[in-house]
Enzyme design. Structure first.
Site, PDB file in Angstrom:
ATOM      1  N   TYR A 142       0.907  -1.205  -0.137  1.00 34.60           N
ATOM      2  CA  TYR A 142      -0.590  -0.270  -0.049  1.00 34.60           C
ATOM      3  C   TYR A 142       1.023   1.315   0.090  1.00 34.60           C
ATOM      4  CZ  TYR A 142      -3.440   3.216   2.411  1.00 34.60           C
ATOM      5  OH  TYR A 142      -4.924   4.376   2.316  1.00 34.60           O
ATOM      6  N   LYS A 171      -1.328  -1.494  -4.488  1.00 33.14           N
ATOM      7  CA  LYS A 171      -2.878  -0.336  -4.447  1.00 33.14           C
ATOM      8  C   LYS A 171      -1.291   1.457  -4.156  1.00 33.14           C
ATOM      9  CE  LYS A 171      -5.739   1.826  -1.213  1.00 33.14           C
ATOM     10  NZ  LYS A 171      -6.160   2.301   0.036  1.00 33.14           N
TER      11      LYS A 171
END
Length: 306
Positions: A142, A171
């Site tokens: 992330y 992400k």
């Protein structure tokens, strides 16, 4: 756990659900279940919990584990479950990731360690440890430099993707659209990339993105899911129209620090019991509420679409 063996199935609109609290500040598991049901009924293609929108740094490890267990139970393998399991401490990250695996998560979303500003080698070692310790669980990085003050370089993502079979994607919550392209160019289209920037969700699909983890799904899950489905069906005009209709709700998210505005709206709608946010966040100010009301009047029709 149903989708763990095939992380490529984790596509589309993955909803990063807020963590609701009671008026006294305790984690509200009842409201959490209701929010997950709302997302599933609206057609979200997956559920995440414990990312930035979920206020993870304001919760204890025990609270986060309890919430992800509740979420996994409510989801019941109907869609992929991708909880955030990262922390600024490696031992907590490993504990949370192990708990997510045990609870039946399909993948772990691990934020870059914040505040410390690690080097690229340090980031590689961090994710390598998480992947090595959980060989049968897909790991997703992330990347959110606006909150962590560190950016995972495309070359570092490529090293991890090459060295670990269970490191499957990232992400990307960066407004640098060139970065998206360089990550996919370095790793190839088999790397799964999701956008965490609301207004880049649709454009990323053109580069080969797997979907998006967009906070606006807390308000308009049906519209966000439909945008992805229209793109997949080849209706680029329809997808583009939804993209622009979502603009007011995207602006609403950031009237003040996310997720305070979202919680205010959800409480007004009766979807959660309280709009409580934990320190250092505060509920929206009077001026903030006025701006939220204005934006809700502009884009609020999408909040009712399921």
């Amino acid at each position: 756990m149903k989708f763990r063996s095939d992380p490529s199935a984790i596509r589309g609109s993955i909803a990063p659900v807020i963590t609701p609290f009671t008026a006294e500040g305790a984690v509200d598991h009842r409201s959490l279940r209701e929010l997950i049901r709302f997302q599933l009924e609206a057609g979200s293609h997956g559920i995440s919990l414990g990312g930035s929108t979920g206020e993870p740094s304001a919760q204890s490890v025990a609270e986060r584990i309890a919430a992800l267990r509740v979420a996994s139970e409510e989801i019941a393998d109907r869609v992929p479950f991708v909880p955030g399991t990262g922390s600024h401490k490696l031992d907590e990250t490993l504990e949370l990731t192990a708990a997510a695996k045990e609870a039946g998560a399909d993948a772990a979303l691990v934020i870059t360690p914040y505040y410390a500003r690690p080097t690229q080698e340090a980031l590689y070692q961090w994710y390598a440890t998480v992947a090595r310790e959980n060989p049968d669980l897909p790991v997703i990085a992330y990347n959110v430099p606006s909150r962590t003050a560190v950016d995972i370089a495309p070359e570092t993502v490529k090293r991890l993707f090459t060295d670990f079979d269970n490191f499957v994607g990232v992400k990307e919550t960066t407004k640098d659209f060139e970065h998206f392209s360089r990550v996919l160019h370095a790793c190839g289209r088999s790397l799964l990339v999701w956008s965490g920037i609301e207004l880049l969700c649709l454009p990323l699909l053109a580069l080969g993105g797997a979907g998006f983890v967009s906070a606006v799904t807390n308000l308009a899950p049906g519209a966000v899911a439909r945008m992805y489905e229209l793109w997949q069906a080849g209706d680029l005009v329809g997808a583009g129209e939804l993209h622009y209709r979502l603009h007011p709700l995207v602006d609403l998210l950031f009237v003040e620090t996310n997720p305070a505005p979202v919680k205010w709206v959800l409480a007004q709608q009766g979807r959660i019991a309280s709009d409580f946010v934990r320190a250092p966040l505060v509920r929206p100010t009077e001026a903030g509420v006025a701006r939220i009301r204005t934006l809700l009047a502009e884009g609020g029709e999408l909040t009712a679409q399921i």
